[in-house]
Design an enzyme around this catalytic site. Structure first.
Site, short mmCIF file in Angstrom:
data_model
loop_
_atom_site.label_atom_id
_atom_site.label_comp_id
_atom_site.label_asym_id
_atom_site.label_seq_id
_atom_site.Cartn_x
_atom_site.Cartn_y
_atom_site.Cartn_z
N ASP A 67 36.40 34.61 56.37
CA ASP A 67 34.94 34.57 56.42
C ASP A 67 34.33 35.96 56.28
O ASP A 67 35.03 36.98 56.27
CB ASP A 67 34.46 33.93 57.73
N ASN A 136 33.62 28.24 71.52
CA ASN A 136 33.16 26.85 71.31
C ASN A 136 34.12 26.06 70.43
O ASN A 136 33.79 24.97 69.98
CB ASN A 136 31.75 26.83 70.72
N HIS A 138 35.39 27.14 67.50
CA HIS A 138 35.30 27.38 66.06
C HIS A 138 36.53 28.12 65.54
O HIS A 138 37.15 28.91 66.25
CB HIS A 138 34.00 28.09 65.66
N GLU A 143 31.55 25.99 62.90
CA GLU A 143 30.99 25.73 64.21
C GLU A 143 31.08 24.24 64.55
O GLU A 143 31.27 23.39 63.67
CB GLU A 143 29.52 26.17 64.23
#
Length: 246
Positions: A67, A136, A138, A143
């Site tokens: 990313d 979370n 990810h 996400e």
């Protein structure tokens, strides 16, 4: 899933580096999928040390990063291009043309996502994909969502991710709100996956990833369905696993 317990962060980093080193040794022209963030830094330091000792050769290795923040230039010290060069690439003999990172300066999201997905495809896919784990759940910048995104795409970062990343910026207002990221389908197409996790703050989410249901609300839970996943985690990160998940 194969789960390797490490005593602490340094032990986790060394164990993960051994797995990556073995991949490079067995297949010198392999494609490594690489990750950024604080967790893999120790792994990269160990790989650099072994390179400096003459034990590793990156001359034929190709890489594809997961990313990149949208809007950051390559010379921005918080861009993932900058991170990878500072923490690995400039310290080993990998060729610049063999490294691949999404272009955060490309304003046309559809164009950049299609380009990067093609790059990964033309590499022949990823032999070993290194992943960190977000608080979370990810992986990459995928996400929690209602469905799994298949290919490289642009994502709006959730507030929890922005909050977690603000420590790297002068203020929270400077944290990018969007990023380009490999999709879950792209990640899952890797032949092997290596997930590294450290710290008690990751214990609850790691338990969900390993023991919970497969759901896009916990993106990394999809790894339960991959045929070749290795998790290297330290004692603190494994603290919430009960007996059925060990």
């Amino acid at each position: 899933m194969r789960l390797y317990r490490a005593k602490d962060y340094n032990d986790m980093s060394c164990k993960a580096a051994h797995i990556i080193s073995a991949q490079v040794t067995m297949k010198p022209d392999c494609v490594l999928g690489l990750a950024t963030g604080s967790t893999p830094i120790g792994t990269y330091k160990q790989l650099i040390e072994w390179y400096n000792n003459g034990d590793l050769d990156f001359a034929e290795v190709k890489t594809a990063n997961l990313d990149e923040y949208k809007g950051l230039t390559r010379d921005n010290d918080q861009s993932y291009y900058y991170f990878m060069h500072e923490n690995l690439f400039k310290h080993v003999n990998i060729k610049e043309e063999n490294t691949n990172i999404p272009d955060g300066t490309e304003p046309d999201a559809a164009k950049e996502c299609a380009r990067y997905e093609k790059v990964v495809h033309e590499l022949g896919g990823v032999d070993l994909q290194l992943l960190g784990l977000g608080h979370n759940g990810h992986i990459g910048f995928n996400e929690p969502a209602d469905e799994y995104p298949k290919e490289t795409h642009i994502v709006d970062l959730q507030e929890s991710t922005i909050e977690a990343n603000k420590r790297f910026f002068a203020s929270i207002d400077d944290v990018p709100r969007q990023a380009y990221t490999m999709g879950i389908g792209t990640i899952m197409s890797a032949k092997k996956i290596l997930l590294v996790v450290s710290g008690e703050d990751k214990a609850a989410i790691l338990r969900e990833v390993i023991c919970g249901p497969v759901t896009p609300r916990v993106p990394a839970s999809i790894l339960q369905l991959h045929p070749d996943v290795t998790i290297v985690a330290d004692d603190a990160a494994l603290a919430k696993l009960d007996d059925c998940c060990k």
